[in-house]
Design a protein around this motif. Structure first.
Motif, mmCIF file in Angstrom:
data_model
loop_
_atom_site.group_PDB
_atom_site.id
_atom_site.type_symbol
_atom_site.label_atom_id
_atom_site.label_comp_id
_atom_site.label_asym_id
_atom_site.label_seq_id
_atom_site.Cartn_x
_atom_site.Cartn_y
_atom_site.Cartn_z
ATOM 1 N N GLU A 226 0.490 7.846 47.931
ATOM 2 C CA GLU A 226 -0.618 6.907 47.861
ATOM 3 C C GLU A 226 -0.973 6.607 46.403
ATOM 4 O OE1 GLU A 226 -3.700 8.708 50.088
ATOM 5 O OE2 GLU A 226 -2.766 8.339 52.054
ATOM 6 N N LYS A 227 -0.974 7.683 45.551
ATOM 7 C CA LYS A 227 -1.292 7.494 44.136
ATOM 8 C C LYS A 227 -0.239 6.642 43.439
ATOM 9 C CE LYS A 227 -2.557 10.099 39.999
ATOM 10 N NZ LYS A 227 -1.672 9.392 39.090
ATOM 11 N N ALA A 228 1.051 6.865 43.790
ATOM 12 C CA ALA A 228 2.119 6.073 43.188
ATOM 13 C C ALA A 228 1.972 4.610 43.524
ATOM 14 C CB ALA A 228 3.471 6.594 43.671
ATOM 15 N N LYS A 229 1.522 4.358 44.740
ATOM 16 C CA LYS A 229 1.334 2.972 45.149
ATOM 17 C C LYS A 229 0.214 2.343 44.324
ATOM 18 C CE LYS A 229 0.566 0.163 49.295
ATOM 19 N NZ LYS A 229 0.297 0.191 50.754
ATOM 20 N N ALA A 230 -0.875 3.127 44.138
ATOM 21 C CA ALA A 230 -2.000 2.621 43.351
ATOM 22 C C ALA A 230 -1.601 2.471 41.879
ATOM 23 C CB ALA A 230 -3.194 3.578 43.483
ATOM 24 N N ASP A 231 -0.833 3.465 41.392
ATOM 25 C CA ASP A 231 -0.383 3.393 39.999
ATOM 26 C C ASP A 231 0.514 2.200 39.757
ATOM 27 O OD1 ASP A 231 -1.814 5.647 39.433
ATOM 28 O OD2 ASP A 231 -0.097 7.018 39.547
ATOM 29 N N ALA A 232 1.365 1.903 40.694
ATOM 30 C CA ALA A 232 2.254 0.752 40.542
ATOM 31 C C ALA A 232 1.458 -0.527 40.448
ATOM 32 C CB ALA A 232 3.220 0.702 41.722
ATOM 33 N N ALA A 233 0.414 -0.616 41.284
ATOM 34 C CA ALA A 233 -0.415 -1.817 41.241
ATOM 35 C C ALA A 233 -1.155 -1.892 39.904
ATOM 36 C CB ALA A 233 -1.414 -1.794 42.411
ATOM 37 N N ALA A 234 -1.688 -0.719 39.468
ATOM 38 C CA ALA A 234 -2.408 -0.705 38.203
ATOM 39 C C ALA A 234 -1.475 -1.010 37.037
ATOM 40 C CB ALA A 234 -3.063 0.663 38.002
ATOM 41 N N ALA A 236 1.248 -2.805 37.112
ATOM 42 C CA ALA A 236 1.588 -4.227 37.113
ATOM 43 C C ALA A 236 0.477 -5.036 36.479
ATOM 44 C CB ALA A 236 1.845 -4.686 38.545
ATOM 45 N N LYS A 237 -0.788 -4.669 36.807
ATOM 46 C CA LYS A 237 -1.912 -5.375 36.216
ATOM 47 C C LYS A 237 -1.984 -5.119 34.704
ATOM 48 C CE LYS A 237 -6.892 -5.947 36.596
ATOM 49 N NZ LYS A 237 -8.143 -5.493 37.253
ATOM 50 N N ALA A 238 -1.742 -3.792 34.304
ATOM 51 C CA ALA A 238 -1.790 -3.471 32.884
ATOM 52 C C ALA A 238 -0.699 -4.190 32.116
ATOM 53 C CB ALA A 238 -1.666 -1.953 32.707
ATOM 54 N N ASP A 241 -1.831 -7.660 31.609
ATOM 55 C CA ASP A 241 -2.850 -7.733 30.560
ATOM 56 C C ASP A 241 -2.240 -7.518 29.170
ATOM 57 O OD1 ASP A 241 -4.700 -8.147 32.527
ATOM 58 O OD2 ASP A 241 -5.369 -6.037 32.617
ATOM 59 N N ALA A 242 -1.335 -6.528 29.096
ATOM 60 C CA ALA A 242 -0.699 -6.256 27.808
ATOM 61 C C ALA A 242 0.117 -7.440 27.333
ATOM 62 C CB ALA A 242 0.186 -5.022 27.935
ATOM 63 N N LYS A 243 0.787 -8.082 28.254
ATOM 64 C CA LYS A 243 1.604 -9.245 27.885
ATOM 65 C C LYS A 243 0.713 -10.347 27.361
ATOM 66 C CE LYS A 243 5.146 -12.350 29.680
ATOM 67 N NZ LYS A 243 5.925 -12.731 30.881
ATOM 68 N N ALA A 244 -0.426 -10.539 28.053
ATOM 69 C CA ALA A 244 -1.344 -11.579 27.620
ATOM 70 C C ALA A 244 -1.913 -11.248 26.239
ATOM 71 C CB ALA A 244 -2.481 -11.733 28.643
ATOM 72 N N LYS A 245 -2.293 -9.947 26.048
ATOM 73 C CA LYS A 245 -2.813 -9.530 24.742
ATOM 74 C C LYS A 245 -1.755 -9.694 23.654
ATOM 75 C CE LYS A 245 -6.252 -6.211 26.361
ATOM 76 N NZ LYS A 245 -6.668 -4.797 26.369
ATOM 77 N N ALA A 246 -0.517 -9.340 23.988
ATOM 78 C CA ALA A 246 0.558 -9.465 23.001
ATOM 79 C C ALA A 246 0.766 -10.908 22.608
ATOM 80 C CB ALA A 246 1.846 -8.862 23.555
ATOM 81 N N GLU A 247 0.734 -11.791 23.594
ATOM 82 C CA GLU A 247 0.903 -13.214 23.283
ATOM 83 C C GLU A 247 -0.256 -13.708 22.427
ATOM 84 O OE1 GLU A 247 1.264 -15.047 27.053
ATOM 85 O OE2 GLU A 247 3.370 -14.425 27.369
ATOM 86 N N ALA A 248 -1.478 -13.244 22.764
ATOM 87 C CA ALA A 248 -2.642 -13.668 21.991
ATOM 88 C C ALA A 248 -2.554 -13.118 20.569
ATOM 89 C CB ALA A 248 -3.931 -13.184 22.677
ATOM 90 N N LYS A 249 -2.157 -11.847 20.464
ATOM 91 C CA LYS A 249 -2.027 -11.232 19.142
ATOM 92 C C LYS A 249 -0.961 -11.934 18.316
ATOM 93 C CE LYS A 249 -1.474 -6.746 16.879
ATOM 94 N NZ LYS A 249 -0.498 -7.180 15.910
#
Length: 402
Positions: A226-234, A236-238, A241-249
């Protein structure tokens, strides 16, 4: 008269006999004295007895002379008569000659015997000395052998004592080792029993723990899934977000780099413009100058003892102001510098590179800031001519709060 001559001859003959007897006595006595001297004084430790030596050759000559004299005395009166020699006298003379020869031979034998005795004594002495030396060597060898034997016996005694001590120590060590082994065997038996009991208890505990662990593992596995499933979702979201931050940076860095490049370009253009104004007769620090024009507003005056006060009218003074302004714009001022001045002497190369600098005077705090400004500048615009460069190749700059 004939009887007188005969009596005279008989008297002379008697005298001759007496003389010969005395002569032979002296010879015998001399040989005895000589023998006593040889036998008694061989080693030099006895009294030397003086010996009377008689030369046998001289005695024979004397004997012959007496015979001739006697014959002359006997024959002289009868010479005219040519008397025949007396056979008895001739026989007596022959006997005396034989005795003399025998005595001479005996003397030779005695001399030979004495020489042989002397040689024998010398040989005997030599043998005695050799025997004494051999005896001394044998005694020395015996003494050395005895000394070596004593040393060997002492060494053997020491080795025997050392071996005895070593054997006793080894026996003690073996006894202690045996006792220790026995104690270790007993302890090992006890440990074995305790280990078997512990293994039984551990086996029971392990079976119980295995059952509990299996149940717990199943629960953890379910929770992990269950945690792995939640971690995978988190994740993917991270990642998003990181990709967006990297592009902005990246965009911000690009914009910042472009702004910095533009500022550097503007700065270079301003420096080039100032240098162009300076070369065309303008001044740095005053109003704007038209490119190619000769009418410029009056610029700020350069100060500093080494650079002199620039009035905007002289090319050398204008170049001094350029040097000072280029360095002082990196001078970090502080209110604590009020009333303080630091003088720095710099050395310029022909292309404007600062190759060396040194502190002339001033407090440590302001001079530290001034020398830091010089170190960061590294290079100023090059002098417009060799004459101006030679004049300002080692300028002195004053740093203060003005």
């Amino acid at each position: 008269m004939r009887n007188n001559q005969r009596n005279n001859g008989i008297g002379a003959f008697a005298i001759s006999i007496i003389l010969h007897i005395i002569l032979f006595g002296l010879l015998i006595l001399g040989s005895l004295y000589y023998k006593v001297e040889i036998m008694g004084g061989g080693e030099g430790d006895g009294d030397v007895i003086s010996a009377v030596m008689v030369d046998t050759g001289s005695a024979a000559q004397e004997w012959g002379r007496l015979q001739q004299q006697k014959k002359g005395q006997v024959d002289k009166p009868t010479q005219p008569q040519q008397k025949e020699p007396d056979p008895q006298e001739q026989k007596q003379a022959q006997l005396e000659e034989q005795k003399r020869q025998q005595e001479l031979e005996r003397q030779k034998q005695l001399e030979k015997q004495r020489e042989q005795e002397r040689q024998r004594q010398l040989e005997l002495k030599k043998q005695q000395e050799q025997l004494a030396e051999q005896q001394r060597q044998r005694e020395e060898q015996a003494r050395i052998a005895l000394e070596k034997q004593k040393q060997l016996e002492a060494k053997a005694k020491q080795e025997a004592e050392a071996a005895k001590l070593k054997a006793e120590a080894e026996a003690k060590r073996l006894a202690a080792q045996a006792k220790k082994a026995e104690e270790e065997a007993k302890a090992a038996e006890q440990v074995k029993k305790a280990k078997e009991q512990a293994e039984k208890e551990a086996k029971l505990k392990a079976e119980k723990a295995a059952a509990e662990a299996k149940a717990k593992a199943d629960a953890e596995q379910k929770a992990k899934a269950e945690k792995a499933k939640a971690d995978a979702a988190a994740k993917a979201k991270a990642d998003a977000d990181a990709k967006a931050k990297a592009e902005a940076k990246a965009k911000a860095d690009k914009a910042k780099a472009e702004a910095k490049a533009k500022a550097e370009a503007d700065k270079r253009r301003a420096q080039q413009s100032a240098l162009d104004d300076f070369i065309n007769g303008g001044d740095i620090g005053g109003g704007s100058a038209k490119v190619g024009g000769n009418a410029n507003k009056k610029g700020s005056q350069g100060n500093g003892a080494g650079l002199g006060a620039g009035d905007g009218g002289k090319t050398g003074d204008r170049y001094a102001g350029v040097i000072k302004k280029e360095i002082q714009r990196r001078f970090l001022k502080d209110p604590s510098f009020a009333g303080k001045t630091c003088r720095i002497k710099i050395q310029l190369e022909r292309d404007g590179t600062i190759s060396n600098y040194q502190r002339i005077s001033g407090p440590d705090d302001i001079c530290s800031a001034a020398m830091s400004a010089v170190a960061r500048t590294k290079k100023v615009p090059a002098a417009p001519s060799d004459a101006i460069y030679n004049k300002y190749r080692t300028p002195i700059i004053d740093f203060d709060l003005k």
